[in-house]
Scaffold this motif. Sequence first.
Motif, PDB file in Angstrom:
ATOM      1  N   GLU A   1       1.415  25.157 -22.201  1.00 20.74           N
ATOM      2  CA  GLU A   1       2.310  24.319 -21.181  1.00 20.74           C
ATOM      3  C   GLU A   1       3.393  23.617 -21.960  1.00 20.74           C
ATOM      4  O   GLU A   1       4.277  23.452 -21.075  1.00 20.74           O
ATOM      5  CB  GLU A   1       1.477  23.637 -20.370  1.00 20.74           C
ATOM      6  CG  GLU A   1       0.547  24.289 -19.280  1.00 20.74           C
ATOM      7  CD  GLU A   1      -0.240  23.515 -18.403  1.00 20.74           C
ATOM      8  OE1 GLU A   1      -0.242  22.310 -18.611  1.00 20.74           O
ATOM      9  OE2 GLU A   1      -0.833  24.127 -17.568  1.00 20.74           O
ATOM     10  N   GLY A   2       3.324  23.480 -23.041  1.00 23.59           N
ATOM     11  CA  GLY A   2       4.481  22.748 -23.714  1.00 23.59           C
ATOM     12  C   GLY A   2       4.290  21.222 -23.766  1.00 23.59           C
ATOM     13  O   GLY A   2       5.242  20.621 -24.120  1.00 23.59           O
TER      14      GLY A   2
ATOM     15  N   LEU B   1       5.128  15.919 -26.333  1.00 29.22           N
ATOM     16  CA  LEU B   1       4.641  14.680 -26.656  1.00 29.22           C
ATOM     17  C   LEU B   1       5.045  14.283 -28.276  1.00 29.22           C
ATOM     18  O   LEU B   1       5.162  13.403 -28.620  1.00 29.22           O
ATOM     19  CB  LEU B   1       3.282  14.651 -26.707  1.00 29.22           C
ATOM     20  CG  LEU B   1       2.309  14.337 -25.355  1.00 29.22           C
ATOM     21  CD1 LEU B   1       0.923  14.905 -25.169  1.00 29.22           C
ATOM     22  CD2 LEU B   1       2.724  13.106 -24.780  1.00 29.22           C
ATOM     23  N   SER B   2       5.050  15.632 -29.092  1.00 28.67           N
ATOM     24  CA  SER B   2       5.280  15.186 -30.432  1.00 28.67           C
ATOM     25  C   SER B   2       6.730  14.764 -30.750  1.00 28.67           C
ATOM     26  O   SER B   2       6.909  14.198 -31.698  1.00 28.67           O
ATOM     27  CB  SER B   2       4.995  16.644 -31.009  1.00 28.67           C
ATOM     28  OG  SER B   2       6.076  17.502 -30.666  1.00 28.67           O
ATOM     29  N   GLY B   3       7.336  14.950 -29.696  1.00 30.09           N
ATOM     30  CA  GLY B   3       8.931  14.487 -29.876  1.00 30.09           C
ATOM     31  C   GLY B   3       9.129  12.941 -29.291  1.00 30.09           C
ATOM     32  O   GLY B   3      10.321  12.644 -29.141  1.00 30.09           O
TER      33      GLY B   3
ATOM     34  N   TYR C   1      -2.537  10.348 -29.398  1.00 32.64           N
ATOM     35  CA  TYR C   1      -2.938  11.336 -28.464  1.00 32.64           C
ATOM     36  C   TYR C   1      -4.309  11.770 -28.741  1.00 32.64           C
ATOM     37  O   TYR C   1      -5.066  11.847 -27.870  1.00 32.64           O
ATOM     38  CB  TYR C   1      -1.928  12.489 -28.916  1.00 32.64           C
ATOM     39  CG  TYR C   1      -2.633  13.810 -28.222  1.00 32.64           C
ATOM     40  CD1 TYR C   1      -2.177  13.867 -26.945  1.00 32.64           C
ATOM     41  CD2 TYR C   1      -3.094  14.694 -28.986  1.00 32.64           C
ATOM     42  CE1 TYR C   1      -2.737  15.259 -26.281  1.00 32.64           C
ATOM     43  CE2 TYR C   1      -3.431  16.007 -28.242  1.00 32.64           C
ATOM     44  CZ  TYR C   1      -3.297  16.205 -27.101  1.00 32.64           C
ATOM     45  OH  TYR C   1      -3.811  17.395 -26.338  1.00 32.64           O
ATOM     46  N   PHE C   2      -4.819  11.944 -29.900  1.00 36.93           N
ATOM     47  CA  PHE C   2      -6.333  12.251 -30.321  1.00 36.93           C
ATOM     48  C   PHE C   2      -7.048  11.202 -30.104  1.00 36.93           C
ATOM     49  O   PHE C   2      -8.392  11.466 -29.555  1.00 36.93           O
ATOM     50  CB  PHE C   2      -6.350  12.612 -31.900  1.00 36.93           C
ATOM     51  CG  PHE C   2      -5.247  13.852 -32.331  1.00 36.93           C
ATOM     52  CD1 PHE C   2      -5.891  14.967 -32.020  1.00 36.93           C
ATOM     53  CD2 PHE C   2      -4.091  13.697 -33.002  1.00 36.93           C
ATOM     54  CE1 PHE C   2      -4.913  16.225 -32.307  1.00 36.93           C
ATOM     55  CE2 PHE C   2      -3.280  14.763 -33.386  1.00 36.93           C
ATOM     56  CZ  PHE C   2      -3.937  16.146 -32.982  1.00 36.93           C
TER      57      PHE C   2
ATOM     58  N   TRP D   1       1.038  21.892 -33.098  1.00 34.38           N
ATOM     59  CA  TRP D   1       1.802  21.240 -31.834  1.00 34.38           C
ATOM     60  C   TRP D   1       2.429  22.218 -30.699  1.00 34.38           C
ATOM     61  O   TRP D   1       2.654  21.902 -29.577  1.00 34.38           O
ATOM     62  CB  TRP D   1       2.598  20.152 -32.163  1.00 34.38           C
ATOM     63  CG  TRP D   1       2.063  18.960 -32.653  1.00 34.38           C
ATOM     64  CD1 TRP D   1       1.877  18.681 -34.137  1.00 34.38           C
ATOM     65  CD2 TRP D   1       1.431  17.751 -32.095  1.00 34.38           C
ATOM     66  NE1 TRP D   1       1.096  17.568 -34.253  1.00 34.38           N
ATOM     67  CE2 TRP D   1       0.984  17.158 -33.206  1.00 34.38           C
ATOM     68  CE3 TRP D   1       1.259  17.414 -30.673  1.00 34.38           C
ATOM     69  CZ2 TRP D   1       0.124  15.786 -32.808  1.00 34.38           C
ATOM     70  CZ3 TRP D   1       0.616  16.266 -30.566  1.00 34.38           C
ATOM     71  CH2 TRP D   1       0.266  15.561 -31.543  1.00 34.38           C
ATOM     72  N   LYS D   2       2.720  23.437 -31.428  1.00 33.69           N
ATOM     73  CA  LYS D   2       3.420  24.290 -30.695  1.00 33.69           C
ATOM     74  C   LYS D   2       2.771  25.640 -30.391  1.00 33.69           C
ATOM     75  O   LYS D   2       1.947  25.811 -31.320  1.00 33.69           O
ATOM     76  CB  LYS D   2       4.902  24.769 -31.329  1.00 33.69           C
ATOM     77  CG  LYS D   2       5.847  23.487 -31.434  1.00 33.69           C
ATOM     78  CD  LYS D   2       7.046  24.027 -32.410  1.00 33.69           C
ATOM     79  CE  LYS D   2       8.197  23.027 -32.536  1.00 33.69           C
ATOM     80  NZ  LYS D   2       9.241  23.526 -33.280  1.00 33.69           N
ATOM     81  N   SER D   3       2.915  26.313 -29.274  1.00 33.15           N
ATOM     82  CA  SER D   3       2.359  27.568 -29.155  1.00 33.15           C
ATOM     83  C   SER D   3       3.037  28.706 -29.874  1.00 33.15           C
ATOM     84  O   SER D   3       3.835  28.541 -30.627  1.00 33.15           O
ATOM     85  CB  SER D   3       2.401  28.003 -27.749  1.00 33.15           C
ATOM     86  OG  SER D   3       3.740  28.259 -27.355  1.00 33.15           O
ATOM     87  N   ARG D   4       2.308  29.773 -30.015  1.00 35.42           N
ATOM     88  CA  ARG D   4       2.608  30.713 -31.018  1.00 35.42           C
ATOM     89  C   ARG D   4       3.883  31.553 -30.485  1.00 35.42           C
ATOM     90  O   ARG D   4       4.670  31.668 -31.449  1.00 35.42           O
ATOM     91  CB  ARG D   4       1.529  31.953 -30.865  1.00 35.42           C
ATOM     92  CG  ARG D   4       0.234  31.541 -31.492  1.00 35.42           C
ATOM     93  CD  ARG D   4      -0.920  32.630 -31.535  1.00 35.42           C
ATOM     94  NE  ARG D   4      -2.116  32.189 -31.772  1.00 35.42           N
ATOM     95  CZ  ARG D   4      -2.687  31.987 -32.996  1.00 35.42           C
ATOM     96  NH1 ARG D   4      -1.863  32.415 -34.258  1.00 35.42           N
ATOM     97  NH2 ARG D   4      -3.851  31.629 -33.207  1.00 35.42           N
ATOM     98  N   ARG D   5       4.231  31.331 -29.302  1.00 35.36           N
ATOM     99  CA  ARG D   5       5.459  31.845 -28.511  1.00 35.36           C
ATOM    100  C   ARG D   5       6.667  30.951 -29.370  1.00 35.36           C
ATOM    101  O   ARG D   5       7.862  31.589 -29.121  1.00 35.36           O
ATOM    102  CB  ARG D   5       5.342  32.128 -27.212  1.00 35.36           C
ATOM    103  CG  ARG D   5       5.396  30.835 -26.457  1.00 35.36           C
ATOM    104  CD  ARG D   5       4.964  31.050 -25.061  1.00 35.36           C
ATOM    105  NE  ARG D   5       5.208  29.929 -24.195  1.00 35.36           N
ATOM    106  CZ  ARG D   5       4.828  29.826 -22.932  1.00 35.36           C
ATOM    107  NH1 ARG D   5       4.752  31.092 -22.328  1.00 35.36           N
ATOM    108  NH2 ARG D   5       4.720  28.767 -22.338  1.00 35.36           N
ATOM    109  N   ASP D   6       6.187  29.700 -29.623  1.00 27.75           N
ATOM    110  CA  ASP D   6       7.473  28.859 -29.765  1.00 27.75           C
ATOM    111  C   ASP D   6       7.704  29.054 -31.327  1.00 27.75           C
ATOM    112  O   ASP D   6       8.904  28.339 -31.985  1.00 27.75           O
ATOM    113  CB  ASP D   6       7.155  27.571 -29.552  1.00 27.75           C
ATOM    114  CG  ASP D   6       7.160  27.166 -28.093  1.00 27.75           C
ATOM    115  OD1 ASP D   6       7.807  28.189 -27.357  1.00 27.75           O
ATOM    116  OD2 ASP D   6       6.484  26.417 -27.595  1.00 27.75           O
TER     117      ASP D   6
END
Length: 260
Positions: free
Chosen positions: A82-83, A88-90, A98-99, A254-259
């Motif tokens: 969902e991004g 969050l990483s930014g 987060y963890f 932190w990013k999905s594969r499509r990113d």
Amino acid sequence: MTVALARAGFELRLFFRERDQVVFTFSLPIVLLLLFGSIFTGEYPGTGVTVAEVYTAGMIGAAVLAVSLQNLGISIAVEREEGALKRLSGTPMPKYAYFAGKVGSVLVMALCEIALLLAVAVLLYDIDLPRGTAWLTFAWVVFLGLTSGCLLGIAASSLARSAKSAGAVITLPFLVLQFISGVFIPFTELPGWLTDVAAIFPLKWMCQGLRAVFLGDGGLVLQPTGSYELAKTALVLGAWVIGGLVLCLMTFRWKSRRDG
């Protein structure tokens, strides 16, 4: 620490707002305990150990690993798709918060699950609660099992190619592990090669440590080695904590594969 605690509170609020998820998460182990405890009754011959005691130990181990490895892995995979992780990483929030928030929320859910399962076991099956040093064994088995489960859940979240496949990718192996790790079937009734496979993974050792807590000396005859091997249990679970951490550092995205 303040940010981590705030994040844990946020994660818990998100979880408890989804009533369907709450009911399913907490009810499934209880329903399974009720079913198996009602279908398979009595004691194992010559042990003084009831079938309900064996299932209580097994279901607690499975429940702890379910809320850590399974639920955590799937939820992180969905957030990545969902991004949410990318956003969050930014932010200025430290990444460890987060963890820490995720692990904190899992800890609360696991304690609630354990309390519910113990209440059912005591009220319906007359299970005796641990006494004395057995509580110390119970504590370190659950702690190491929960820690390794959380780390493996974080690492497993990167296995799925998408959020839609995360449930199948994580749930199927976990379901198989339950059957070969002594949750539903005692080790003495399983083929040797299956117990050897189960010994590679943490669930088998969690269930074994919890049987030491609930079954005592009477349950030793249900162990293939005639011993609960608590020292080995601690070493294997500790090794999975270290291995899980290494896997997290190697695989987490932190990013999905499509990113990309």
